[in-house]
Design an enzyme around this catalytic site. Structure first.
Site, PDB file in Angstrom:
ATOM      1  N   GLY A 110       0.836  -1.208   0.000  1.00 15.73           N
ATOM      2  CA  GLY A 110       0.000   0.000   0.000  1.00 15.73           C
ATOM      3  C   GLY A 110       0.861   1.245   0.000  1.00 15.73           C
ATOM      4  O   GLY A 110       2.084   1.178   0.167  1.00 15.73           O
ATOM      5  N   SER A 111       0.219   2.386  -0.197  1.00 10.65           N
ATOM      6  CA  SER A 111       0.952   3.651  -0.130  1.00 10.65           C
ATOM      7  C   SER A 111      -0.029   4.753   0.218  1.00 10.65           C
ATOM      8  O   SER A 111      -1.246   4.584   0.085  1.00 10.65           O
ATOM      9  CB  SER A 111       1.642   3.949  -1.458  1.00 10.65           C
ATOM     10  OG  SER A 111       0.682   4.123  -2.460  1.00 10.65           O
ATOM     11  N   GLY A 112       0.513   5.874   0.704  1.00 12.21           N
ATOM     12  CA  GLY A 112      -0.331   7.009   1.055  1.00 12.21           C
ATOM     13  C   GLY A 112       0.375   8.293   0.669  1.00 12.21           C
ATOM     14  O   GLY A 112       1.291   8.276  -0.156  1.00 12.21           O
ATOM     15  N   THR A 114       2.485   9.953   2.251  1.00 14.70           N
ATOM     16  CA  THR A 114       3.871  10.070   2.714  1.00 14.70           C
ATOM     17  C   THR A 114       4.709   8.837   2.429  1.00 14.70           C
ATOM     18  O   THR A 114       5.882   8.944   2.089  1.00 14.70           O
ATOM     19  CB  THR A 114       3.864  10.288   4.256  1.00 14.70           C
ATOM     20  OG1 THR A 114       2.793  11.153   4.593  1.00 14.70           O
ATOM     21  CG2 THR A 114       5.170  10.856   4.730  1.00 14.70           C
ATOM     22  N   LYS A 115       4.088   7.645   2.618  1.00  9.65           N
ATOM     23  CA  LYS A 115       4.902   6.432   2.639  1.00  9.65           C
ATOM     24  C   LYS A 115       4.455   5.378   1.631  1.00  9.65           C
ATOM     25  O   LYS A 115       3.305   5.368   1.220  1.00  9.65           O
ATOM     26  CB  LYS A 115       4.837   5.814   4.057  1.00  9.65           C
ATOM     27  CG  LYS A 115       5.455   6.668   5.113  1.00  9.65           C
ATOM     28  CD  LYS A 115       4.915   6.345   6.486  1.00  9.65           C
ATOM     29  CE  LYS A 115       3.890   7.332   6.951  1.00  9.65           C
ATOM     30  NZ  LYS A 115       3.086   6.917   8.067  1.00  9.65           N
ATOM     31  N   VAL A 117       4.584   1.080   1.260  1.00  7.99           N
ATOM     32  CA  VAL A 117       4.787  -0.117   2.090  1.00  7.99           C
ATOM     33  C   VAL A 117       4.902  -1.346   1.193  1.00  7.99           C
ATOM     34  O   VAL A 117       4.029  -1.593   0.355  1.00  7.99           O
ATOM     35  CB  VAL A 117       3.639  -0.279   3.112  1.00  7.99           C
ATOM     36  CG1 VAL A 117       3.921  -1.439   4.051  1.00  7.99           C
ATOM     37  CG2 VAL A 117       3.440   1.002   3.905  1.00  7.99           C
ATOM     38  N   LYS A 131       8.374   0.030   5.395  1.00 14.43           N
ATOM     39  CA  LYS A 131       7.826   1.370   5.106  1.00 14.43           C
ATOM     40  C   LYS A 131       8.961   2.310   4.774  1.00 14.43           C
ATOM     41  O   LYS A 131       9.964   2.356   5.503  1.00 14.43           O
ATOM     42  CB  LYS A 131       7.152   1.921   6.365  1.00 14.43           C
ATOM     43  CG  LYS A 131       5.672   1.822   6.382  1.00 14.43           C
ATOM     44  CD  LYS A 131       5.087   2.678   7.493  1.00 14.43           C
ATOM     45  CE  LYS A 131       3.695   2.199   7.827  1.00 14.43           C
ATOM     46  NZ  LYS A 131       3.018   3.042   8.784  1.00 14.43           N
ATOM     47  N   ASP A 241      -5.513  11.994  12.041  1.00 13.89           N
ATOM     48  CA  ASP A 241      -6.006  11.535  10.734  1.00 13.89           C
ATOM     49  C   ASP A 241      -6.587  10.137  10.936  1.00 13.89           C
ATOM     50  O   ASP A 241      -5.949   9.133  10.643  1.00 13.89           O
ATOM     51  CB  ASP A 241      -4.836  11.523   9.739  1.00 13.89           C
ATOM     52  CG  ASP A 241      -5.305  11.169   8.342  1.00 13.89           C
ATOM     53  OD1 ASP A 241      -6.521  11.223   8.085  1.00 13.89           O
ATOM     54  OD2 ASP A 241      -4.453  10.829   7.493  1.00 13.89           O
TER      55      ASP A 241
HETATM   56  N1  ATP Z   1       2.253  -3.358   8.519  1.00 15.01           N
HETATM   57  C1  ATP Z   1       1.572  -3.261   7.385  1.00 15.01           C
HETATM   58  N2  ATP Z   1       1.169  -4.375   6.754  1.00 15.01           N
HETATM   59  C2  ATP Z   1       0.451  -4.296   5.597  1.00 15.01           C
HETATM   60  N3  ATP Z   1       0.098  -3.140   5.009  1.00 15.01           N
HETATM   61  C3  ATP Z   1       0.468  -1.992   5.596  1.00 15.01           C
HETATM   62  C4  ATP Z   1       1.216  -1.993   6.811  1.00 15.01           C
HETATM   63  N4  ATP Z   1       1.422  -0.716   7.157  1.00 15.01           N
HETATM   64  C5  ATP Z   1       0.823   0.044   6.226  1.00 15.01           C
HETATM   65  N5  ATP Z   1       0.258  -0.713   5.277  1.00 15.01           N
HETATM   66  C6  ATP Z   1      -0.503  -0.248   4.086  1.00 15.01           C
HETATM   67  O1  ATP Z   1       0.189   0.841   3.504  1.00 15.01           O
HETATM   68  C7  ATP Z   1      -0.644   1.995   3.439  1.00 15.01           C
HETATM   69  C8  ATP Z   1       0.210   3.250   3.657  1.00 15.01           C
HETATM   70  O2  ATP Z   1       0.819   3.247   4.936  1.00 15.01           O
HETATM   71  P1  ATP Z   1       0.708   4.521   5.897  1.00 15.01           P
HETATM   72  O3  ATP Z   1      -0.730   4.729   6.249  1.00 15.01           O
HETATM   73  O4  ATP Z   1       1.649   4.382   7.017  1.00 15.01           O
HETATM   74  O5  ATP Z   1       1.212   5.675   4.870  1.00 15.01           O
HETATM   75  P2  ATP Z   1       0.816   7.221   4.793  1.00 15.01           P
HETATM   76  O6  ATP Z   1       1.549   7.766   3.648  1.00 15.01           O
HETATM   77  O7  ATP Z   1       1.012   7.851   6.141  1.00 15.01           O
HETATM   78  O8  ATP Z   1      -0.735   7.127   4.494  1.00 15.01           O
HETATM   79  P3  ATP Z   1      -1.835   8.307   4.591  1.00 15.01           P
HETATM   80  O9  ATP Z   1      -1.707   9.118   3.368  1.00 15.01           O
HETATM   81  O10 ATP Z   1      -3.114   7.523   4.648  1.00 15.01           O
HETATM   82  O11 ATP Z   1      -1.563   9.062   5.860  1.00 15.01           O
HETATM   83  C9  ATP Z   1      -1.718   1.787   4.511  1.00 15.01           C
HETATM   84  O12 ATP Z   1      -2.918   2.418   4.145  1.00 15.01           O
HETATM   85  C10 ATP Z   1      -1.877   0.274   4.532  1.00 15.01           C
HETATM   86  O13 ATP Z   1      -2.815  -0.131   3.554  1.00 15.01           O
END
Ligand code: ATP
Length: 464
Positions: A110-112, A114-115, A117, A131, A241
């Site tokens: 997954g990704s969002g 910021t990050k 994964v 991550k 969030d």
């Molecule tokens: N431990 C994990 N195991 C499986 N999938 C994960 C794990 N951690 C995160 N993910 C997936 O990766 C995605 C992105 O991770 P995360 O929410 O930490 O990133 P972000 O960039 O902060 O996201 P956002 O824009 O939602 O704030 C999550 O929505 C989830 O689907």
């Protein structure tokens, strides 16, 4: 002759003058533009440096606060198990840069903003989630647009991951994803990789289609987490969030994975008006305390978010009828924020114990089982056409039951149900998975199995 020459010279002189003036103006204008561009870059760079300084300070403060809290509360924390899975175990943060050289990336999780994964396998074959900064994400893109400095942007965005590592090192709870390690690669400024236990991104649609028991588990886990966060080792934590995508499921258990938007401080206030939290449909407030903070606002914010993103969809639908009054009580108390997280957790625990012990089935007549012939030492095999939803198995009808009497009650309520058997599979509460059948599948000897055949339907039973 001189009268011809002189106007010519004047024209030539004027032309030269105008050209030089234009060249001068052009140079002056470009100079101004470049200067403006340079000033813009300089001020952009200054604000980038300022932001980096602020983030460094934030991380250093967080680390100090975390260390301070840890050492002040160490005797407490090291006693081990507190209520609801608040366990401070020895740190699992052991996979470092060296180990990460040998991992095999196998999937994208997954990704969002910021990050990103990724799923990876450690050398022993253990799956983990890695991550790191999402170089295509909104945070990175905005930073590059504003500052055009890839190295500093990488560092700036990485602060969110560094914050997450510090929090994961301090927060240890069944419903927070486990930190397995991290690596800050010095060769690449700020390049941070965080190693986490691997889960499955939460799919609300899938969860809506799962049995009530599994949906209750998710909500119960969430409330235990919120109770922990309301008085965590770092104070009362608000998840700013709060979205289902910040969570994953690990073997059916809900776990928080995204902590970069966690706030460890209750908002400061001068008057009660500063202590309001606004949602699309409701506003809530708490009084401004004499210390000048909105005490309890973080807890309320989390609880209402749990109500609007989770409970509303997952909790009431298909709840056992005798548990409905308690479920409604939870829905009303959280929807109106009438009770705090401790009271809500008490209600969840009450439901859990009633359900686990089967006491919610007390008015089920034990005689119900007399309507079934008990065939011991046989199992049934082959497909049957009974389907139910939601079922623990894709094919057929597999539901959790407390005992044979509850299974008989379920079978009675399906006109096509002719028999059922209890398996040795159990759900997380310890209830047994029962398989229900319509037509008679073939019976085979099985010393460990019992088949219950509905007497009214026995006429078509095959001979053993
Ligand atoms: N431990 C994990 N195991 C499986 N999938 C994960 C794990 N951690 C995160 N993910 C997936 O990766 C995605 C992105 O991770 P995360 O929410 O930490 O990133 P972000 O960039 O902060 O996201 P956002 O824009 O939602 O704030 C999550 O929505 C989830 O689907």
């Amino acid at each position: 002759m001189s009268s011809i020459k002189s106007p010519f010279c004047v024209v030539l002189f004027l032309a030269l003058l105008i050209t030089s003036l234009m060249v001068f103006l052009k140079i002056w204008y470009c100079g101004l533009q470049e200067c403006a561009h340079a000033t813009e870059l300089l001020s952009g760079h200054r604000s980038l440096l300022h932001e980096l300084r602020e983030r460094r300070q934030e991380i250093s403060n967080l680390r100090k606060a975390a260390d301070h809290q840890y050492f002040v509360r160490k005797p407490d924390l090291e006693k081990g198990t507190k209520r609801n899975g608040d366990i401070r175990s020895s740190s699992m943060d052991e996979v470092g840069c060296e180990e990460l050289k040998n991992v095999q990336v196998v999937d994208f999780l997954g990704s969002g903003y910021t990050k990103t994964v990724l799923k990876a396998l450690l050398p022993q074959g253990v799956p983990v989630a890695l991550k790191s900064v999402n170089s295509q994400g909104t945070d990175m893109r905005k930073c590059l647009e504003d500052y055009k400095d890839p190295f500093s942007c990488q560092e700036l965005v990485s602060f969110k991951l560094r914050k997450e590592v510090i929090l994961l090192q301090r927060f240890q709870h069944t419903n927070i994803v486990k930190l397995r390690g991290h690596c800050q690669d010095n060769a690449l400024v700020g390049g941070v990789t965080v190693v986490l236990e691997q889960g499955i991104p939460l799919q609300m649609i899938q969860l809506l289609q799962s049995p009530w028991e599994e949906r209750f588990r998710v909500c119960y886990g969430l409330v235990r987490l919120l109770q922990y966060l309301s008085s965590s080792p770092l104070g009362s934590v608000a998840l700013l969030d709060f979205q289902p995508r910040q969570f994953v499921l690990v073997s059916g258990e809900l776990k928080l994975t995204d902590l970069d938007d966690a706030s460890m401080e209750e908002p400061a206030c001068r008057s009660d008006a500063d202590c309001a939290v606004r949602f699309p449909l409701r506003n809530f407030s708490v009084p401004c305390s004499s210390r000048g903070v909105c005490e309890g606002l973080n807890e309320k914010r989390n609880l209402y978010n749990a109500y609007r993103y989770f409970f509303t969809y997952l909790l009431p639908h298909q709840a056992p009828p005798t548990l409905m009054p308690l479920v409604n009580q939870i829905m009303n108390s959280t929807g109106e924020l009438r009770h705090g997280v401790n009271e809500i957790l008490d209600s969840f625990e009450k439901i859990f114990h009633l359900y686990k012990s089967g006491r919610h089935l007390e008015n089920l007549p034990p005689s119900i089982i007399r309507g079934y012939a008990v065939l011991k030492g046989v199992g049934s095999e082959g497909n049957t056409d009974l389907r139910c939803w939601p079922s623990y198995d894709q094919q057929g009808c597999a539901l959790s039951v407390h005992d044979a009497a509850e299974a008989a009650h379920i079978c009675n309520s399906h006109p096509q149900c002719t028999s059922f058997s209890l398996s040795d599979r159990k759900t997380w509460t310890g209830r047994v998975i029962a398989s229900f059948r319509s037509g008679f599948a073939r019976l085979r000897p099985d010393v460990n199995s019992v088949v219950y055949v509905r007497k009214a339907r026995m006429s078509g039973a095959p001979p053993l």
